[in-house]
Design a protein around this motif. Structure first.
Motif, PDB file in Angstrom:
ATOM      1  N   ARG A   2     -10.715  -0.270  -1.903  1.00  0.00           N
ATOM      2  CA  ARG A   2     -10.446   0.779  -0.921  1.00  0.00           C
ATOM      3  C   ARG A   2     -11.184   2.040  -1.368  1.00  0.00           C
ATOM      4  N   ARG A   3     -11.522   2.888  -0.442  1.00  0.00           N
ATOM      5  CA  ARG A   3     -12.177   4.132  -0.814  1.00  0.00           C
ATOM      6  C   ARG A   3     -11.295   5.323  -0.449  1.00  0.00           C
ATOM      7  N   LEU A   4     -11.661   6.483  -0.979  1.00  0.00           N
ATOM      8  CA  LEU A   4     -10.883   7.706  -0.777  1.00  0.00           C
ATOM      9  C   LEU A   4     -11.674   8.733   0.025  1.00  0.00           C
ATOM     10  N   GLY A   5     -12.389   8.270   1.025  1.00  0.00           N
ATOM     11  CA  GLY A   5     -13.196   9.187   1.811  1.00  0.00           C
ATOM     12  C   GLY A   5     -14.601   9.310   1.260  1.00  0.00           C
ATOM     13  N   PRO A   6     -15.405  10.188   1.854  1.00  0.00           N
ATOM     14  CA  PRO A   6     -16.835  10.217   1.577  1.00  0.00           C
ATOM     15  C   PRO A   6     -17.278  11.053   0.390  1.00  0.00           C
ATOM     16  N   LEU A   7     -16.419  11.916  -0.150  1.00  0.00           N
ATOM     17  CA  LEU A   7     -16.867  12.860  -1.173  1.00  0.00           C
ATOM     18  C   LEU A   7     -16.398  12.465  -2.564  1.00  0.00           C
ATOM     19  N   GLN A   8     -17.221  12.792  -3.553  1.00  0.00           N
ATOM     20  CA  GLN A   8     -16.885  12.534  -4.952  1.00  0.00           C
ATOM     21  C   GLN A   8     -15.666  13.339  -5.401  1.00  0.00           C
ATOM     22  N   MET A   9     -14.827  12.716  -6.214  1.00  0.00           N
ATOM     23  CA  MET A   9     -13.667  13.369  -6.805  1.00  0.00           C
ATOM     24  C   MET A   9     -13.698  13.183  -8.313  1.00  0.00           C
ATOM     25  N   THR A  10     -13.059  14.088  -9.023  1.00  0.00           N
ATOM     26  CA  THR A  10     -12.836  13.869 -10.443  1.00  0.00           C
ATOM     27  C   THR A  10     -11.813  12.752 -10.582  1.00  0.00           C
ATOM     28  N   THR A  11     -11.696  12.163 -11.759  1.00  0.00           N
ATOM     29  CA  THR A  11     -10.796  11.027 -11.929  1.00  0.00           C
ATOM     30  C   THR A  11      -9.347  11.423 -11.704  1.00  0.00           C
ATOM     31  N   ASP A  12      -8.936  12.589 -12.226  1.00  0.00           N
ATOM     32  CA  ASP A  12      -7.542  12.990 -12.018  1.00  0.00           C
ATOM     33  C   ASP A  12      -7.267  13.268 -10.543  1.00  0.00           C
ATOM     34  N   THR A  13      -8.250  13.796  -9.814  1.00  0.00           N
ATOM     35  CA  THR A  13      -8.071  14.021  -8.387  1.00  0.00           C
ATOM     36  C   THR A  13      -7.936  12.699  -7.647  1.00  0.00           C
ATOM     37  N   ALA A  14      -8.761  11.717  -8.003  1.00  0.00           N
ATOM     38  CA  ALA A  14      -8.705  10.414  -7.349  1.00  0.00           C
ATOM     39  C   ALA A  14      -7.346   9.752  -7.545  1.00  0.00           C
ATOM     40  N   VAL A  15      -6.805   9.827  -8.762  1.00  0.00           N
ATOM     41  CA  VAL A  15      -5.476   9.252  -9.015  1.00  0.00           C
ATOM     42  C   VAL A  15      -4.420  10.035  -8.243  1.00  0.00           C
ATOM     43  N   ARG A  16      -4.543  11.357  -8.224  1.00  0.00           N
ATOM     44  CA  ARG A  16      -3.576  12.204  -7.505  1.00  0.00           C
ATOM     45  C   ARG A  16      -3.559  11.850  -6.013  1.00  0.00           C
ATOM     46  N   VAL A  17      -4.742  11.739  -5.409  1.00  0.00           N
ATOM     47  CA  VAL A  17      -4.827  11.406  -3.989  1.00  0.00           C
ATOM     48  C   VAL A  17      -4.259  10.009  -3.731  1.00  0.00           C
ATOM     49  N   THR A  18      -4.613   9.054  -4.572  1.00  0.00           N
ATOM     50  CA  THR A  18      -4.106   7.693  -4.408  1.00  0.00           C
ATOM     51  C   THR A  18      -2.585   7.672  -4.472  1.00  0.00           C
ATOM     52  N   ARG A  19      -2.023   8.390  -5.428  1.00  0.00           N
ATOM     53  CA  ARG A  19      -0.564   8.448  -5.569  1.00  0.00           C
ATOM     54  C   ARG A  19       0.079   9.088  -4.336  1.00  0.00           C
ATOM     55  N   MET A  20      -0.543  10.149  -3.812  1.00  0.00           N
ATOM     56  CA  MET A  20      -0.019  10.803  -2.609  1.00  0.00           C
ATOM     57  C   MET A  20      -0.037   9.853  -1.411  1.00  0.00           C
ATOM     58  N   VAL A  21      -1.077   9.028  -1.325  1.00  0.00           N
ATOM     59  CA  VAL A  21      -1.199   8.109  -0.192  1.00  0.00           C
ATOM     60  C   VAL A  21      -0.206   6.961  -0.304  1.00  0.00           C
ATOM     61  N   VAL A  22      -0.159   6.281  -1.452  1.00  0.00           N
ATOM     62  CA  VAL A  22       0.645   5.050  -1.545  1.00  0.00           C
ATOM     63  C   VAL A  22       2.113   5.309  -1.890  1.00  0.00           C
ATOM     64  N   GLN A  23       2.411   6.425  -2.550  1.00  0.00           N
ATOM     65  CA  GLN A  23       3.803   6.720  -2.898  1.00  0.00           C
ATOM     66  C   GLN A  23       4.435   7.731  -1.946  1.00  0.00           C
ATOM     67  N   ASP A  24       3.670   8.771  -1.562  1.00  0.00           N
ATOM     68  CA  ASP A  24       4.220   9.798  -0.672  1.00  0.00           C
ATOM     69  C   ASP A  24       3.913   9.526   0.801  1.00  0.00           C
ATOM     70  N   LYS A  25       3.109   8.484   1.044  1.00  0.00           N
ATOM     71  CA  LYS A  25       2.796   8.033   2.406  1.00  0.00           C
ATOM     72  C   LYS A  25       2.060   9.102   3.235  1.00  0.00           C
ATOM     73  N   ILE A  26       1.140   9.805   2.591  1.00  0.00           N
ATOM     74  CA  ILE A  26       0.300  10.782   3.274  1.00  0.00           C
ATOM     75  C   ILE A  26      -1.064  10.139   3.540  1.00  0.00           C
ATOM     76  N   ALA A  27      -1.509  10.163   4.767  1.00  0.00           N
ATOM     77  CA  ALA A  27      -2.824   9.582   5.087  1.00  0.00           C
ATOM     78  C   ALA A  27      -3.909  10.300   4.306  1.00  0.00           C
ATOM     79  N   VAL A  28      -4.922   9.547   3.880  1.00  0.00           N
ATOM     80  CA  VAL A  28      -5.947  10.115   3.004  1.00  0.00           C
ATOM     81  C   VAL A  28      -6.663  11.296   3.653  1.00  0.00           C
TER      82      VAL A  28
END
Length: 211
Positions: free
Chosen positions: A130-156
């Motif tokens: 799966r991808r997190l959209g078109p722009l590069q993220m730092t690793t901590d940002t990528a994990v943060r966004v993934t956690r927000m999507v799959v645990q907090d149910k916020i669309a990417v």
């Protein structure tokens, strides 16, 4: 080594693909561990060379598990539960993926400018991506966004972002970061504590050398 088996929370795994651990990576890893611990998730750092001595901030970090083994060995019987966060994936991560996957894998894939396709080593192993959209993220940002999507149910695409923020280095100098960040409650990009100071300290080397 700690038991990496996931419990009720999700497990976020960074496959450490470098022989060393730079100062900026240790700040990112500490932040990931702290945020995962606070939200009931796990953070596993895999493929860590036995010869690598972890910095002090990671040696007793709450929520951090460290493994010398790689993903294939650790999760040999759970491959269908692993989601590889892959910039080349054909579909974006969505909240429903939290019901499909228990383990979310990051392969040193983010935080490079220009990006290097180090994910290819893991992509070949057949994990669903799966991808997190078109722009590069730092690793901590990528994990943060993934956690927000799959645990907090916020669309990417509903996560509040700040793209390519400009950091003030000195009175007369600033640096534009080439990444996407999550916007904090204060309106500023969320970065690991100490990261801005590290960037300022190393600014004379150029951002390319730092990252």
């Amino acid at each position: 080594m700690a038991n990496p088996n996931p419990t009720s929370g999700k497990t976020f795994v960074v496959e450490h693909l470098d022989p060393e651990l730079e100062a900026w990576s240790s700040l990112e890893y500490y932040t990931i561990a702290s945020e995962c611990h606070a939200t009931g998730a796990k953070f596993l750092l895999s493929s860590v060379p036995a010869s690598l001595k972890l910095p002090a901030n990671l040696q007793h970090a709450a929520g951090l598990m460290v493994e010398t083994r790689g993903m294939e060995e650790i999760y040999a019987d759970q491959k269908d539960k692993v989601c590889l966060l892959d910039p080349a994936a054909s579909e974006d991560l969505c909240p429903d993926d939290g019901g499909l996957f228990d383990i979310f894998l990051f392969g040193g894939i983010l935080g490079d400018d220009p990006p290097r396709d180090r994910t290819s080593e893991l992509r070949k192993k057949g994990y669903q991506g799966r991808r997190l959209g078109p722009l590069q993220m730092t690793t901590d940002t990528a994990v943060r966004v993934t956690r927000m999507v799959v645990q907090d149910k916020i669309a990417v695409d509903k996560v509040p972002y700040i793209d390519h923020p400009e950091l003030k280095i000195s009175k007369n100098e600033s640096t534009q970061m080439p990444f996407r960040y999550v916007q904090g409650k204060d309106g500023q990009p969320i970065m690991p504590e100490g990261m801005v100071d590290l960037i300022k300290k190393d600014s004379e080397k150029g951002l390319g050398d730092l990252l």
